[in-house]
Design an enzyme around this catalytic site. Structure first.
Site: not given
Length: 186
Positions: A40, A81
């Site tokens: 990701s 993230k």
């Protein structure tokens, strides 16, 4: 055993105990190793990169837009993230461009991926209201996204992240050695 040997053994035992306690304090309160699990954050971070998380960074400072953080996600896993929205920010994506409070922002860490995508935008258009049901990022929360926008489970899916769930700022990739670097916005 002689008194000299007993004293030497005691000194070594004390040194070892102090080292173990110090390592525990550093690991628990200041820095922690983490392993990137998944794709990701590609191309910035690769699957199985090993990193150092600075746990103290937000105890003494504030998060900044585009910092890479590690946090406890709702399903009990830790995610890594990038911070896109800070408390009070109004976010929108259109034409593969990030707009914060009406101003467009460059995301240089996405440039390579944007060149590779030929079948539409890297980041699908959205407004904050569509994703979290609010016009602005709530107080004490962050809106985060993975750099691999098409394959990231992030705030678009799990909502804004409370600061209380943030473990710290990911600062250094140390393994594999050929890829070791300090993580930056670029």
């Amino acid at each position: 055993m002689t008194i000299k040997k007993k004293n030497e053994l005691w000194e070594w035992t004390k040194a070892l105990l102090i080292a173990v306690i110090l390592a525990g304090v550093i690991r628990y309160f200041l820095f922690a190793p983490i392993v990137v699990d998944g794709l990701s954050m590609m191309p910035t971070l690769k699957d199985q990169d090993r990193m150092i998380v600075n746990k103290l960074s937000y105890t003494v400072g504030k998060p900044h837009r585009f910092d890479i953080i590690v946090f406890h996600a709702p399903e009990g896993k830790d995610y890594i993230k990038r911070i896109i929205g800070l408390p009070g920010d109004k976010l929108e994506y259109k034409n593969d461009t990030l707009y914060i409070n009406g101003k467009s922002y460059k995301e240089p860490y996405l440039d390579d991926y944007k060149k590779q995508v030929t079948d539409g935008p890297l980041t699908e258009p959205f407004t904050l209201k569509e994703k979290i049901g609010r016009d602005t990022v709530p107080p004490g929360e962050l809106f985060v996204m993975g750099d691999n926008r098409r394959f990231s489970k992030d705030s678009r899916h799990i909502g804004a992240i409370p600061m209380s769930k943030v473990i710290g700022k990911a600062t250094i990739v140390y393994w594999p050695p050929k890829d070791a670097h300090i993580v930056s916005m670029k």
